[in-house]
Every structure is written in structure tokens, then in C-alpha cells.
Write an enzyme that holds these catalytic residues in place. Structure first.
Site, PDB file in Angstrom:
ATOM      1  N   SER A  43     -11.554  35.810 -12.948  1.00 10.13           N
ATOM      2  CA  SER A  43     -12.119  37.156 -12.882  1.00 10.13           C
ATOM      3  C   SER A  43     -12.701  37.638 -14.197  1.00 10.13           C
ATOM      4  CB  SER A  43     -11.044  38.139 -12.415  1.00 10.13           C
ATOM      5  OG  SER A  43      -9.908  38.057 -13.251  1.00 10.13           O
ATOM      6  N   ASP A  61       1.678  35.037 -19.669  1.00  4.54           N
ATOM      7  CA  ASP A  61       0.924  34.803 -18.438  1.00  4.54           C
ATOM      8  C   ASP A  61       1.107  33.354 -17.997  1.00  4.54           C
ATOM      9  OD1 ASP A  61      -0.723  35.442 -16.307  1.00  4.54           O
ATOM     10  OD2 ASP A  61      -2.569  35.004 -17.387  1.00  4.54           O
TER      11      ASP A  61
END
Length: 432
Positions: free
Chosen positions: A126, A281
Site C-alpha cells: 500500500s 511489524d
């Protein structure tokens, strides 16, 4: 400094973005409402429509889908499972856009900068797209290229989502109690930190410095090539291997997948304990086993930093969660607090009793072939956070990042080493 032209350009692009967002959501809402009126809609169909809307809108909404996928305690199962698809990839950019960005950022024709540059992306996410390439010196690299106008898109989308959050809080006061407002703020901080590749390069090298300082040879990070990197383009060493969750692939490079997982946990937790720095992450695509058997940590767009005080509190907190002891959890929450508010752990522990009756039920269900209910455990942790805040405790932002990573790792543990109780045994993964 931003000029009048910059402001006008942002205003124009922002207006277009808002109009497009409205059209996409209106179209999906009309379809959903029609099905509901006909009695044909269910949560699975609604979740699919919502995921398709997120994918159409890109960037921010893809990240929002990822956020939903990683928070099963807050959203229905159908939505969590559907949003898992947002974790994989998004529609690739036209290669002309990639070429344009790279040439503008690096100041030369693509053929002048790289010996070879693959047009088909290795991954399309994204925020950015990743391409394989070979440098003029013959180095095998990956090039992470930011999507055009991503900053304008994010800024506009955050304004839209922020407004929606306030409206929901106004028309539905119970929404404020859900904790989603604070989670939106966390989401906003997280996504905005991902669009500065210079900072990401520094994060990579900070983790590498830690590995070198402690002489850790079980794990590696990719080398950054600064002459081929800017705020919007990041060129790094290319790793060859498989995701750590690919059990079949793992067996090609290791005859002991459980040890690989244990080593990854030790490296991650030790960096947290010794340096107060951690990769924030670590989903399936960002943790690999490489062909030489070492563990590769990639994508450092989101990292966290904690103080020794927070680490001490986290150990108490996770140990309390693992053994179902309210006093330890209360002590951990108080230790993590940065306000010195004088909250009594014993009084806090009393308020945690109801939550821990649920926790005990979860752990009673554990057997050799059955792990605990993840959704229930997640809900319990958020309940704990709510109780702490109601008692005047200010839980640090990093707490949410840490819990998110614990849940990611817990998924790997369930699959590969179900005998490990991650919350109870946190301290065992900190190497001396």
C-alpha cells in the site's frame, strides 16, 4: 517551505480524493443495503464488499484492513478473515510511474543508474512497490519505490477517518468507550512513520548495529545502499529465502524449524531487553529464513523504542497474563506508567478479578493438542488496558505495538511449537 502553488495543488488533489472515496463507499453501501433489504446479506458478504472498497481506495485503507486483520478481539471473525487478504498485495503500479519516481529521485535514467531493473514487481504494497535489480557493480538488490502522491493521499484519508471517528463519538457515546479512538491515533502515527525511507534506512542500520554489538550471528538485516536511496526510494541487499511461516519451505533450509522460531524469538526479545529497540511489524512477510540458514529481518518502516522501566513492566505484565496472576499484571501496568500517579497495585488487582476469571477459563482449555482461544485472549488484554486507564494509568504508546507483535509471534508459535506458552515464558527468550 510550502508555496501557494503547493497548497492549491494539495487542495485540488485532496478534493478529488474525497470525492473518489465518497463514490466508492456510496457504491458499496448501496449494494450492501440492497442485499440487507432483500434479506440476502450476511457478514461475510459485507466484509468482502468492505475489503474491495479498501483495495479500490488503496494506501491508507489497505493499512486499515491490515489493522483489522491483526485485531481479532475488536472485530467479527468474518471481517478479520477477509481483511487477511489485505496483508498480501495490492494492485501493482504501472512501470512508467516506477521509472519516473526512480529517475527523479536518483537523478538519472534508469539504465544509467542500474545495470538491470525488473519491470515485474516482487511485491506491491500500500505504501510502496518492490522491484528486483542489479547495480552497475553487479550487486543483487531490491528497490523499494514509494507510490506517487502517497503523502497527499495519506493526509487526506487521515482527515476523513479522523472526522468519521469524531462523528461516531458524537452520535454514539459508547464508541468512545471502545478504545477505537485511541487506536485510530495509534494507526495514524504508525502509517505516517512508514513514508520516510531515510528513517527506515536508519532503523535497519540501528538493528544491524545491535546484532554486531552482541555478536549475534543467527540473524541478519539487508545492507542499505545509500547512494541509491532517498526519502522515496530505498535500495537494499536482496535476501533469498522463505517466510518463517512457510513450514514446507523452512525444511529446505533447516532440519529443525522449531529451533528457527526459537532463535527468531530470542533475537527479537533480546533486542527489546538490551537495547530497548524492536522491529514493530514482524508479520509473515517480514521474517525469513535465508538459504544459509540465518534469519532475515526485513522492512523496518515501523519500529518501537522502550525504556528499561517499560521493559520491566512488560515482563511482569506478560508473566501475570501467562500464569493468571492479577497482582503481577497490576504491578506491570503500574511499572509501565510514565506519570507516577501513585496507583496502588493491590487495589488495581482487585478490579482485575473479573477479567482473570475469564483468563482462567481460557487456560483451563489448554491441552497437549489445543491452544487457547486467541480472540478471547486479545479481548482480555484490551480489557486490562481499559481498566488501567480508568484507574489513571497512562499506558505508553509502545504497549500497543508490543502487544501486536506478541500476537503475531503467537500465531507462529501455535503452528510450529504449540508447547510454548509465549506470555508465560517471555523472559526465557532473552539471551544473556
Amino acid at each position: 517551505m510550502e508555496t501557494l502553488s503547493d497548497y492549491l495543488s494539495f487542495g485540488f488533489q485532496s478534493s478529488l480524493r474525497m470525492a473518489h472515496s465518497g463514490m466508492v463507499f456510496t457504491g458499496k453501501a448501496a449494494s450492501i443495503l440492497t442485499k440487507i433489504a432483500q434479506g440476502k446479506a450476511d457478514h461475510r458478504e459485507i466484509a468482502t464488499s468492505l475489503r474491495e472498497a479498501f483495495e479500490s481506495l488503496g494506501a491508507t485503507y489497505i493499512k486499515l484492513g491490515q489493522f483489522i486483520a491483526s485485531a481479532p478481539s475488536l472485530f467479527p471473525k468474518e471481517y478479520v478473515e477477509e481483511m487477511q487478504k489485505c496483508l498480501d498485495s495490492v494492485r501493482p503500479l504501472d512501470f512508467r510511474d516506477i521509472r519516473s519516481t526512480v529517475e527523479r529521485e536518483l537523478g538519472g535514467k534508469l539504465e544509467e543508474v542500474f545495470f538491470q531493473f525488473e519491470e515485474i514487481p516482487l511485491a506491491s504494497a500500500s505504501i510502496a512497490q518492490v522491484h528486483g535489480a542489479v547495480t552497475k557493480e553487479g550487486l543483487d538488490v531490491v528497490v523499494k519505490v514509494q507510490r506517487p502522491d502517497i503523502q497527499t493521499t495519506l493526509k487526506t484519508d487521515m482527515q476523513i477517518l479522523g472526522l468519521l471517528t469524531k462523528i461516531l463519538g458524537w452520535i454514539a457515546p459508547e464508541f468512545k468507550k471502545s478504545g477505537l479512538t485511541a487506536m485510530f491515533e495509534e494507526f495514524q502515527t504508525s502509517i505516517l512513520s512508514e513514508i520516510d525511507f531515510i528513517q527506515e534506512a536508519q532503523n535497519i542500520e540501528e538493528f544491524e548495529e545491535y546484532l554486531l554489538d552482541v555478536r549475534e550471528t543467527r540473524a541478519r538485516v539487508p545492507r542499505v545502499y545509500h547512494t541509491l536511496s532517498t526519502k522515496k526510494v530505498l535500495t537494499m541487499e536482496r535476501f533469498h529465502g522463505v517466510p518463517i511461516t512457510d513450514e514446507k519451505g523452512l525444511k529446505k533450509y533447516s532440519d529443525n524449524p522449531r529451533k528457527v522460531l526459537n532463535d527468531a524469538l530470542e533475537v527479537w526479545f533480546s533486542s527489546l531487553a538490551k537495547k530497548g529497540f524492536f522491529h514493530a511489524d514482524v508479520h509473515a512477510g517480514n521474517l525469513m529464513i535465508l538459504k544459509d540458514g540465518t534469519i532475515g529481518f526485513i522492512d523496518f518502516g515501523i519500529v518501537g523504542r522502550i525504556s528499561p522501566k517499560v521493559w520491566k513492566g512488560l515482563l511482569l505484565f506478560t508473566q501475570g497474563i501467562g500464569i493468571g496472576e492479577p497482582m503481577l499484571v497490576a504491578q506491570g501496568l503500574v511499572a509501565m506508567d510514565s506519570t507516577d500517579s501513585g496507583v496502588s497495585p493491590s487495589l488495581l488487582a482487585k478490579e482485575l478479578n473479573d477479567v482473570f476469571s475469564e483468563l482462567e477459563n481460557v487456560y483451563e482449555s489448554i491441552s497437549e493438542n489445543q491452544m487457547f482461544d486467541e480472540t478471547k485472549l486479545n479481548r482480555i488484554m484490551y480489557d486490562l488496558k481499559d481498566i488501567a486507564e480508568k484507574n489513571g494509568l497512562k499506558i505508553p504508546r509502545e504497549f500497543a505495538l508490543l502487544m501486536k507483535q506478541m500476537l503475531y509471534f503467537d500465531r507462529y508459535v501455535k503452528s510450529m511449537a504449540p508447547e510454548i506458552n509465549l506470555f508465560k515464558d517471555t523472559s526465557r527468550f532473552v539471551t544473556n
